[in-house]
Each structure stands twice: as C-alpha cells, then as structure tokens.
Design an enzyme around this catalytic site. Structure first.
Site, PDB file in Angstrom:
ATOM      1  N   GLY A  75       6.661   5.877   8.020  1.00  0.00           N
ATOM      2  CA  GLY A  75       5.826   7.074   7.966  1.00  0.00           C
ATOM      3  C   GLY A  75       5.960   7.856   9.248  1.00  0.00           C
ATOM      4  N   SER A  76       4.931   8.602   9.577  1.00  0.00           N
ATOM      5  CA  SER A  76       5.015   9.494  10.737  1.00  0.00           C
ATOM      6  C   SER A  76       4.911   8.718  12.047  1.00  0.00           C
ATOM      7  CB  SER A  76       3.884  10.519  10.652  1.00  0.00           C
ATOM      8  OG  SER A  76       2.641   9.849  10.654  1.00  0.00           O
ATOM      9  N   CYS A  82      13.248  11.868   6.194  1.00  0.00           N
ATOM     10  CA  CYS A  82      13.217  11.502   7.619  1.00  0.00           C
ATOM     11  C   CYS A  82      14.553  11.823   8.263  1.00  0.00           C
ATOM     12  CB  CYS A  82      12.901  10.023   7.760  1.00  0.00           C
ATOM     13  SG  CYS A  82      13.931   8.988   6.737  1.00  0.00           S
ATOM     14  N   GLU A 134       9.447   2.479  10.968  1.00  0.00           N
ATOM     15  CA  GLU A 134      10.492   3.478  10.681  1.00  0.00           C
ATOM     16  C   GLU A 134       9.790   4.823  10.669  1.00  0.00           C
ATOM     17  OE1 GLU A 134      13.625   2.928  10.423  1.00  0.00           O
ATOM     18  OE2 GLU A 134      13.698   0.765  10.114  1.00  0.00           O
ATOM     19  N   VAL A 137       1.121   8.122  13.077  1.00  0.00           N
ATOM     20  CA  VAL A 137       0.443   6.939  12.516  1.00  0.00           C
ATOM     21  C   VAL A 137       1.109   5.660  13.033  1.00  0.00           C
ATOM     22  CG1 VAL A 137      -0.138   5.699  10.388  1.00  0.00           C
ATOM     23  CG2 VAL A 137      -0.337   8.184  10.462  1.00  0.00           C
ATOM     24  N   GLY A 138       2.431   5.692  13.131  1.00  0.00           N
ATOM     25  CA  GLY A 138       3.155   4.506  13.619  1.00  0.00           C
ATOM     26  C   GLY A 138       2.699   4.085  15.001  1.00  0.00           C
ATOM     27  N   LYS A 163       0.852  -1.198   0.000  1.00  0.00           N
ATOM     28  CA  LYS A 163       0.000   0.000   0.000  1.00  0.00           C
ATOM     29  C   LYS A 163       0.884   1.242   0.000  1.00  0.00           C
ATOM     30  CE  LYS A 163      -1.677   3.252   2.535  1.00  0.00           C
ATOM     31  NZ  LYS A 163      -1.794   4.283   1.562  1.00  0.00           N
ATOM     32  N   GLU A 187       8.939  17.540  14.308  1.00  0.00           N
ATOM     33  CA  GLU A 187       9.322  17.328  12.916  1.00  0.00           C
ATOM     34  C   GLU A 187       8.480  18.231  12.020  1.00  0.00           C
ATOM     35  OE1 GLU A 187       8.237  13.588  10.935  1.00  0.00           O
ATOM     36  OE2 GLU A 187      10.322  13.450  10.289  1.00  0.00           O
TER      37      GLU A 187
HETATM   38  P1  NAD Z   1       2.163   9.197   7.048  1.00  0.00           P
HETATM   39  O1  NAD Z   1       2.375   8.583   8.382  1.00  0.00           O
HETATM   40  O2  NAD Z   1       1.127  10.245   6.931  1.00  0.00           O
HETATM   41  O3  NAD Z   1       1.779   8.071   5.986  1.00  0.00           O
HETATM   42  C1  NAD Z   1       2.604   6.951   5.735  1.00  0.00           C
HETATM   43  C2  NAD Z   1       1.755   5.835   5.128  1.00  0.00           C
HETATM   44  O4  NAD Z   1       0.832   5.373   6.110  1.00  0.00           O
HETATM   45  C3  NAD Z   1       0.921   6.271   3.931  1.00  0.00           C
HETATM   46  O5  NAD Z   1       0.893   5.230   2.981  1.00  0.00           O
HETATM   47  C4  NAD Z   1      -0.456   6.482   4.551  1.00  0.00           C
HETATM   48  O6  NAD Z   1      -1.511   6.358   3.625  1.00  0.00           O
HETATM   49  C5  NAD Z   1      -0.478   5.354   5.571  1.00  0.00           C
HETATM   50  N1  NAD Z   1      -1.422   5.523   6.682  1.00  0.00           N
HETATM   51  C6  NAD Z   1      -1.928   6.682   7.171  1.00  0.00           C
HETATM   52  N2  NAD Z   1      -2.779   6.403   8.196  1.00  0.00           N
HETATM   53  C7  NAD Z   1      -2.801   5.058   8.350  1.00  0.00           C
HETATM   54  C8  NAD Z   1      -3.478   4.162   9.241  1.00  0.00           C
HETATM   55  N3  NAD Z   1      -4.295   4.612  10.174  1.00  0.00           N
HETATM   56  N4  NAD Z   1      -3.261   2.836   9.118  1.00  0.00           N
HETATM   57  C9  NAD Z   1      -2.406   2.367   8.190  1.00  0.00           C
HETATM   58  N5  NAD Z   1      -1.755   3.156   7.305  1.00  0.00           N
HETATM   59  C10 NAD Z   1      -1.933   4.496   7.387  1.00  0.00           C
HETATM   60  O7  NAD Z   1       3.599   9.728   6.566  1.00  0.00           O
HETATM   61  P2  NAD Z   1       3.964  10.505   5.214  1.00  0.00           P
HETATM   62  O8  NAD Z   1       3.454  11.903   5.328  1.00  0.00           O
HETATM   63  O9  NAD Z   1       3.612   9.719   4.021  1.00  0.00           O
HETATM   64  O10 NAD Z   1       5.569  10.520   5.303  1.00  0.00           O
HETATM   65  C11 NAD Z   1       6.271  11.416   6.077  1.00  0.00           C
HETATM   66  C12 NAD Z   1       6.677  10.798   7.403  1.00  0.00           C
HETATM   67  O11 NAD Z   1       7.397   9.596   7.172  1.00  0.00           O
HETATM   68  C13 NAD Z   1       7.620  11.678   8.194  1.00  0.00           C
HETATM   69  O12 NAD Z   1       7.263  11.645   9.554  1.00  0.00           O
HETATM   70  C14 NAD Z   1       8.976  11.026   7.984  1.00  0.00           C
HETATM   71  O13 NAD Z   1       9.920  11.277   8.984  1.00  0.00           O
HETATM   72  C15 NAD Z   1       8.600   9.590   7.934  1.00  0.00           C
HETATM   73  N6  NAD Z   1       9.629   8.811   7.260  1.00  0.00           N
HETATM   74  C16 NAD Z   1      10.405   7.990   8.017  1.00  0.00           C
HETATM   75  C17 NAD Z   1      11.430   7.264   7.419  1.00  0.00           C
HETATM   76  C18 NAD Z   1      12.305   6.342   8.224  1.00  0.00           C
HETATM   77  O14 NAD Z   1      12.878   5.437   7.643  1.00  0.00           O
HETATM   78  N7  NAD Z   1      12.436   6.528   9.534  1.00  0.00           N
HETATM   79  C19 NAD Z   1      11.651   7.374   6.039  1.00  0.00           C
HETATM   80  C20 NAD Z   1      10.831   8.236   5.300  1.00  0.00           C
HETATM   81  C21 NAD Z   1       9.814   8.934   5.913  1.00  0.00           C
END
Ligand code: NAD
Length: 497
Positions: A230-231, A286, A252, A234-235, A177, A388
């Site tokens: 991701g963020s 990130c 991550e 959400v994580g 996804k 962030e």
């Molecule tokens: P996000 O958390 O908004 O979304 C990431 C993914 O999660 C997307 O595919 C989104 O559709 C999905 N998602 C959202 N809500 C969800 C839920 N309730 N259940 C399951 N999936 C869900 O993040 P973003 O805006 O796409 O990316 C930016 C963030 O990612 C920043 O915080 C950045 O630091 C982080 N990031 C971390 C790394 C790392 O390796 N540590 C690398 C790149 C980005």
C-alpha cells in the site's frame, strides 16, 4: 443494472454476513449506480476470532507435507484459469481498469499459483560440512505461523495471491484483509482456495477499514508476520508499530517511477512504452511511469509524438473492449489528481500540455473519469515530479545527457521501477548499475513484472523484502540451523577443532 449481492467474511471456517461495524457497499467507479455488493465491515472482534482460528489451524497445517500443500495451490491456479474471464469482469466492475488488464491480473495469480506450487517440492535449504568428524549441518525453512495480509485495490487478485499462495505452501495460516475498494475479488479468491482444498480456518477473510481491521491485525500478538502492500504513509505507521512489537513486517510501498528516453532511442518503441506505462491502469500502478526524462536532442519531437497519441486514448468503461483507459478508483482519488494538476500549474514553470480535467459529460458523468494529462517543462524538484499522484498524470523533464538523466531519476525518495530506452549498450549497462530502483527495464516500460523475478523497491518503496520469485520465501519462512552430532562425544565448536 447488475444485481446487488451480499458478500460475507470467512472467519473460523464460517461465512459471516455482517461485521461489528455493520456493512458497506462497493460501487463500480465507471458507473456509480452499479452496486457491486454489500460487504461486512469487520472490527477488532472479528480479527481476534480469525487469528485464533488461524493459530489453531496452524498446528496441523504446518505438518501437512509441503508437496501436498502445493497441490492445493496448484488446483487454485487451475480454478483461476477456468474462471479467468468471469473474475476479470468482476474486477473491472469493482475497480475500473480495462478488461485486458484485469485478465492480466488474474493471469498473474495463475502464474503465482504454479510458481508457488513448484516451491512445494523445493523450499531449498543448505547442507554444509561441519568442522568435526561425525557431525552433520543443515539449514531448513520453517513456517512462521499466522500471517496477516493487508492489500491495496489496484491489483485485487495478483497482490493477494503473491502473498497468500507462497505463505500457504510454506505451511503458514492466513488472515486476509483486502482493500475496501475491492472486497468482492477477495471473497472470490477465498472461495477458490476453499474449493481447491485449503482447510477451513487455514484461510480467514476479514473485510473492513484499515483502522478497524488492519490495525488490530498488525497489533495482534499471535500474528507473526504482516505482509503489507500500500502507500508509504500507511507502511511507515505499520513499520513503526511492528518495530515496537518486534514483529516481522514486509512492506511494498509507493513509487515515482521514471522512463528515460535517450537521443539514440527507438522513439516509436519508447512512445508505446510511455503510453502504456503512464496511462495503463489509469496511472494507478505502483510501477506506473509518472516521470518521463527525455534527452534534449529528441525532447520536442518526442513530446509532440506523445501528445498526439495520448489525446486519442479512448477513456471509458473498462468493460467495453474499445476502451483504452478506465476511470480512477474513487471520487477521492479523482480529487487528489485534480489537486495535483492545480499544484503543477501553480508551481514554477510547468506547462499543462494535455488534459488536466475531470471528464464529466455523457457516459463519463456516471463515474470518476479523468483526461490523460501531460505536464512539460517540469523541474525535478517540483511536487508533481516528487510525489506519488496515482493517476494519469505524466511529468516530462528535459535533460542534457545520461548522467543528468540518472541523477534526476534517482532524485526522489522512492525506488521501485525504472526504464531506459537507448540503443547504446554502454548506456544501458550504466543505467543497470547506477539507477537506484528494485526494477530496471531496458527498452521496455516501467510496468511488466513477471513472477519468477523478485518484486520490490529500494528507499521509501519498502523495507528490503522482495515478493514473487523464491525471494518471497524469506518473508514467509524462518531459517533453522540444525546440527546433528553422531560422534557420541562432546565436540566443542571453535575450541576442540
Ligand atoms: P493504502 O495504504 O491506503 O491502503 C492499503 C491497505 O492498507 C488497505 O487494505 C487499507 O485498508 C489498509 N490500511 C490503511 N490504513 C491502515 C492501518 N493504519 N493499519 C493497517 N492497515 C491499514 O493504499 P491503497 O490506496 O489501497 O493503494 C495504493 C498505494 O499502494 C500506492 O501508494 C501504491 O504505490 C501502493 N502499491 C504498492 C505496490 C508495491 O508492490 N510496491 C503495489 C501496489 C500498490
């Protein structure tokens, strides 16, 4: 203007045009009149179908010898190499970062393919002596099953490949996804995997939102592993739900990375690092440098050098080779950055030393551009030094010495990347030991990870897993311990020995 393409999901071996929730369009953030394509918006039904297909395919894929699975991933790397330029251009159109960086993004996928392919002939376990005669002990890595991969938009190729390539080599099947801001790159990656020879149903793609697709994927009982980037917000939710379900969750997450500049640093070198770290990918990495911690003895000189250079950065469409910084990914991301500039100006004594505004005239009016922005006089506790931002905003903090620099660096909830510029070997080794982060660079910027080293962070940046390197195998395999007793009699461990 580019033609509007219709993209499809790939579920149970078929390309499917519309989703339960209809379709959505994706725009070029540098020119919103440029529609990248129309994409299916999936929902729980598609997730169910995709997981069922992945579960069915797992029965045979896990039995394909790992070196054969690896050959397919090697071919995927070859195809990525052939199509690098085309994919980089699509990615720049899709999420805005400049071509040099999207070429790097594809290259990271290529590196990952070749590294993961090598693992097909390793996947090392241990053989160990047993405490009885005529008894043999070994540990082997077993695949886990169906893996749900949920990815962000900032590395549309590299991050999915970090997850999907090793997972497939290990014998797992996948439901992928991608972020709604970068579905086109995801479709291309799945096409490439199929062309390379991944059997249909082993890989499934479901585009759609986090709530409609991501969440059902996390909750599905037949998904054994969720690998999420991701963020932290959400994580945290995914970790909580995964905990209830006793599911393996690899996270991550966000960062608030800092570069330290000591008084003995090569300032010219530190300047290049700070510019690249803070404004590369428009600050949307990130691992981006969002805090600059500068020794008081060189602070004023270094800040002057930094502002001088940052104000010359050429902001524009990433497809133009002259551009040094592209747009933000979306209107909402730009709004967030604007809000943080307001917060920075209102809180305590920070000075807006450069930038701070959206760029809205001329060609910039077509997209979500923002000025390179620098705050000075930032106190470590301020929100712009703690949260962030994910944009081209750098907070400069002045410190007295190395101890204070490390304390300030460690003083956030995050712990992804870090950097120190110094010529003092003792200071460098103290930083390597005392900085709380998954990654520390000495005399390099906070960005620049290579696939043969573990990638991930401590504290609120993750939950202890590491992608890339051989450490990724711990996410996508389960250890099995095997005892072979060929003595022909009962030998009771800890009792008869
Ligand atoms: P996000 O958390 O908004 O979304 C990431 C993914 O999660 C997307 O595919 C989104 O559709 C999905 N998602 C959202 N809500 C969800 C839920 N309730 N259940 C399951 N999936 C869900 O993040 P973003 O805006 O796409 O990316 C930016 C963030 O990612 C920043 O915080 C950045 O630091 C982080 N990031 C971390 C790394 C790392 O390796 N540590 C690398 C790149 C980005």
């Amino acid at each position: 203007m580019a033609e509007k393409c219709v993209y499809r999901n790939f579920i149970a071996g078929k390309w499917v045009e519309t989703g339960t929730n209809g379709t959505f369009e994706n725009m070029n953030p540098a020119d919103t009149s440029d529609v990248i394509g129309v994409f299916p918006a999936g929902g729980p039904e598609e997730v169910k179908e995709a997981v069922a297909a992945a579960k069915e395919a797992y029965a045979s894929w896990r039995l394909v010898p790992a070196p054969k699975r690896a050959e397919i991933i090697k071919r995927a790397g070859d195809i990525l190499t052939e199509r690098k330029e085309e994919l980089a251009r699509l990615m720049t159109r899709e999420m805005g970062k400049i071509l040099a960086e999207t070429r790097g993004d594809v290259q990271e996928g290529i590196d990952t393919a070749y590294y993961a392919a090598g693992e097909g002939r390793r996947l090392f376990g241990d053989t160990v002596p047993c405490e009885f005669p005529n008894k043999f002990g070994m540990s082997v890595r077993m695949p886990v099953g169906v893996c749900g991969m949920i990815t962000p938009w900032n590395f549309p190729m590299a991050i999915p490949t970090w997850k999907i390539f090793p997972a497939l080599v290990c014998g797992n099947t996948v439901v992928f996804k991608p972020a709604t801001d970068t579905p086109a790159t995801a479709v291309k990656l799945v096409e490439i995997l199929l062309e390379a020879g991944v059997p249909p149903k082993v890989i499934n793609l479901v585009c759609g939102t986090g709530s409609a697709v991501g969440n059902p994927l996390v909750e599905h009982p037949d998904v054994a592993v969720i690998s999420f980037t991701g963020s932290s917000e959400v994580g945290r939710k995914i970790a909580a739900r995964g905990g209830e379900l006793l599911k393996r969750i690899s996270l991550e997450l966000g960062g608030k990375n800092a570069q330290i500049v000591m008084d003995d640093a090569d300032l010219d070198l530190a300047l290049e690092g700070a510019l690249w770290g803070a404004f590369g990918t428009t600050g949307q990495r990130c691992t981006a440098t969002s805090r600059l911690i500068v020794h008081e003895k060189v602070h004023d000189q270094f800040v002057a050098m930094l502002i001088e250079r940052a104000k010359t950065l050429r902001v524009g469409n990433g497809l133009d080779e002259q551009t040094q910084m592209g747009p933000l990914v979306s209107e909402s991301q730009r709004r967030t950055v604007e809000q943080y500039v307001v917060i920075g100006r209102e809180e305590d004594k920070a000075t807006l030393a450069l930038g701070g505004k959206a760029l809205t005239s001329g060609d910039h009016a077509k997209g979500w551009f923002f000025e390179p922005t620098i705050f000075t006089g930032v106190q470590p506790h301020m929100r712009i030094a703690q949260e962030e931002i994910f944009g081209p905003v750098l907070s400069v903090i002045k410190v007295r010495d190395l101890d204070e620099a490390i304390t300030v660096l460690n003083g956030t909830i995050y712990g992804l990347s870090s950097s120190i510029y110094t010529r003092d070997v003792n200071a460098a080794f103290r930083a390597m030991r005392d900085i709380e982060a998954g990654i520390t660079y000495i005399n390099g910027p906070t960005i620049g990870a290579e696939v043969q080293l573990p990638f991930g962070g401590v504290k609120a940046t993750g939950n202890g897993h590491r992608e890339a390197c051989h450490t990724v195998l711990d996410i996508f395999t389960e250890w099995k311990s095997i005892y072979v007793d060929f003595s022909g009699k009962l030998q009771r461990a800890q009792i008869d020995s």
